[in-house]
Write a protein that holds these residues in place. Sequence first.
Motif, PDB file in Angstrom:
ATOM      1  N   SER A 200      28.308  36.918  95.505  1.00  0.00           N
ATOM      2  CA  SER A 200      29.734  37.208  95.684  1.00  0.00           C
ATOM      3  C   SER A 200      30.611  36.167  94.996  1.00  0.00           C
ATOM      4  CB  SER A 200      30.071  37.292  97.173  1.00  0.00           C
ATOM      5  OG  SER A 200      29.835  36.052  97.814  1.00  0.00           O
ATOM      6  N   PHE A 201      30.152  34.922  94.941  1.00  0.00           N
ATOM      7  CA  PHE A 201      30.899  33.870  94.248  1.00  0.00           C
ATOM      8  C   PHE A 201      30.961  34.169  92.753  1.00  0.00           C
ATOM      9  CE2 PHE A 201      31.161  29.930  91.855  1.00  0.00           C
ATOM     10  CZ  PHE A 201      32.188  29.228  92.488  1.00  0.00           C
ATOM     11  N   ARG A 204      33.464  36.954  92.216  1.00  0.00           N
ATOM     12  CA  ARG A 204      34.830  36.498  92.466  1.00  0.00           C
ATOM     13  C   ARG A 204      35.362  35.652  91.315  1.00  0.00           C
ATOM     14  NH1 ARG A 204      33.814  34.657  97.054  1.00  0.00           N
ATOM     15  NH2 ARG A 204      33.688  32.420  96.669  1.00  0.00           N
ATOM     16  N   ASN A 205      34.480  34.944  90.633  1.00  0.00           N
ATOM     17  CA  ASN A 205      34.885  34.063  89.541  1.00  0.00           C
ATOM     18  C   ASN A 205      34.635  34.656  88.161  1.00  0.00           C
ATOM     19  OD1 ASN A 205      35.657  31.168  90.715  1.00  0.00           O
ATOM     20  ND2 ASN A 205      34.017  32.014  91.981  1.00  0.00           N
ATOM     21  N   GLY A 209      35.697  40.711  88.210  1.00  0.00           N
ATOM     22  CA  GLY A 209      36.126  40.572  89.590  1.00  0.00           C
ATOM     23  C   GLY A 209      37.596  40.219  89.704  1.00  0.00           C
ATOM     24  N   THR A 210      38.072  39.316  88.836  1.00  0.00           N
ATOM     25  CA  THR A 210      39.476  38.914  88.866  1.00  0.00           C
ATOM     26  C   THR A 210      40.393  40.073  88.517  1.00  0.00           C
ATOM     27  OG1 THR A 210      38.892  36.637  88.260  1.00  0.00           O
ATOM     28  CG2 THR A 210      41.169  37.321  87.883  1.00  0.00           C
ATOM     29  N   GLU A 213      40.412  42.728  91.302  1.00  0.00           N
ATOM     30  CA  GLU A 213      41.171  42.230  92.453  1.00  0.00           C
ATOM     31  C   GLU A 213      42.676  42.310  92.195  1.00  0.00           C
ATOM     32  OE1 GLU A 213      41.689  40.726  96.284  1.00  0.00           O
ATOM     33  OE2 GLU A 213      39.862  41.461  95.306  1.00  0.00           O
ATOM     34  N   TYR A 228      27.734  41.612  99.147  1.00  0.00           N
ATOM     35  CA  TYR A 228      29.109  41.546  98.652  1.00  0.00           C
ATOM     36  C   TYR A 228      30.076  41.928  99.772  1.00  0.00           C
ATOM     37  CZ  TYR A 228      27.112  41.418  93.945  1.00  0.00           C
ATOM     38  OH  TYR A 228      26.413  41.064  92.827  1.00  0.00           O
ATOM     39  N   LYS A 231      35.596  45.756  99.658  1.00  0.00           N
ATOM     40  CA  LYS A 231      36.934  45.725  99.089  1.00  0.00           C
ATOM     41  C   LYS A 231      37.327  47.129  98.663  1.00  0.00           C
ATOM     42  CE  LYS A 231      36.894  40.925  97.462  1.00  0.00           C
ATOM     43  NZ  LYS A 231      38.076  40.470  98.247  1.00  0.00           N
ATOM     44  N   TYR A 326      27.674  40.531 104.739  1.00  0.00           N
ATOM     45  CA  TYR A 326      29.058  40.308 105.127  1.00  0.00           C
ATOM     46  C   TYR A 326      29.394  41.158 106.341  1.00  0.00           C
ATOM     47  CZ  TYR A 326      30.611  37.426 101.250  1.00  0.00           C
ATOM     48  OH  TYR A 326      30.800  36.389 100.391  1.00  0.00           O
TER      49      TYR A 326
END
Length: 346
Positions: A200-201, A204-205, A209-210, A213, A228, A231, A326
């Motif tokens: 998931s990190f 997110r990075n 993902g950015t 989001e 994950y 979302k 999660y």
Amino acid sequence: MAFLALLEDLASRQIRRQRIFRDHEDFFANDDDWLMSRFRFPRAILLTLCAELGPDLERPTLRNRAIPVHLQVLTTLGFLATGCFQRELADRSGISQPSLSSMMSGVLSGIIKLTGRYIRFPYTLSEQADIKVQFAAVAGFPNVIGAIDCTHIAIRAPSQNEAAFINRKQIHSINVQVICDATMTLTNVVARWPGSTHDSFILRNSSVGTRLENGAVRDGWLLGDSGYPLKRWLLTPFPNPQSTEERRYNDVHTLTRSVVERTIGLLKGRWRCLDASGGRLLYNPEKVCRIVRACAVLHNMAQQNGLPLIMTDQQANDPEPDPHVYPPDARNIQAVRLREDVMRRL
């Protein structure tokens, strides 16, 4: 006098050791089946690839025995496809091991430059349309634009920051993010994080993902496993399904998402240097990441040309479930309602 002259020549280093050249093997003399088994491409595609990479690989030299471009490309592909030690490949091609190691970096760089042409994430509606139809044809899951997972590439223990590369199986590795479509074509590959990094990190990075989001895709989502977070653009399974509808959703979700496991299995089956069964890659983490990115480009080249690869059942899937699950995120009400809506539609 002759003996004294010889000593004088030796002292002034005027006598040089004669260079011995080994004959280069003519790989193109073999048929397409042989080329496919060693380099994963038939002659026509190999020639095209050599032509594309040629300008970057033709180095000016004063020597009259420069390594031909096609030999640089094929020898590198041979290593990626088989995972053979470089010394064996050097002996077959008539190239010294140091020369092979040096030229491989240039070939990898040339292949990575083709990334923008072969690996593209579907941000636009026109790019997403066919992908959604293909995913829906699997089991009826709507609006899917990609399936996501991570896979580990085993490496030798690095000399710096070693602990960061030890994954949950206590193996040194690079954790690679993979997103694919329903045809097992890669749409995103992130190869730069050490093995201890959580899936998931990485998402997110990552750029994908950015952008997701920030709302780059309004009507579509990825499918990911329970490693994950849920979302609005990333749907995961119900962690503890209670009803028939929830179990049905999870079944369809798993069936649809499994394409990414098969894609990873195909990637590693086609480019055996990435597969743990062939041992670990004996390079520093930076070079391993470049090898992964080059293999991803070559994978999509093979997919776009419809090239087959016969794999064993073990190679066909690469399930690496993340043990971290999660919990339902009560704050993400929109995503929770979205998943329930999809469940009712199924």
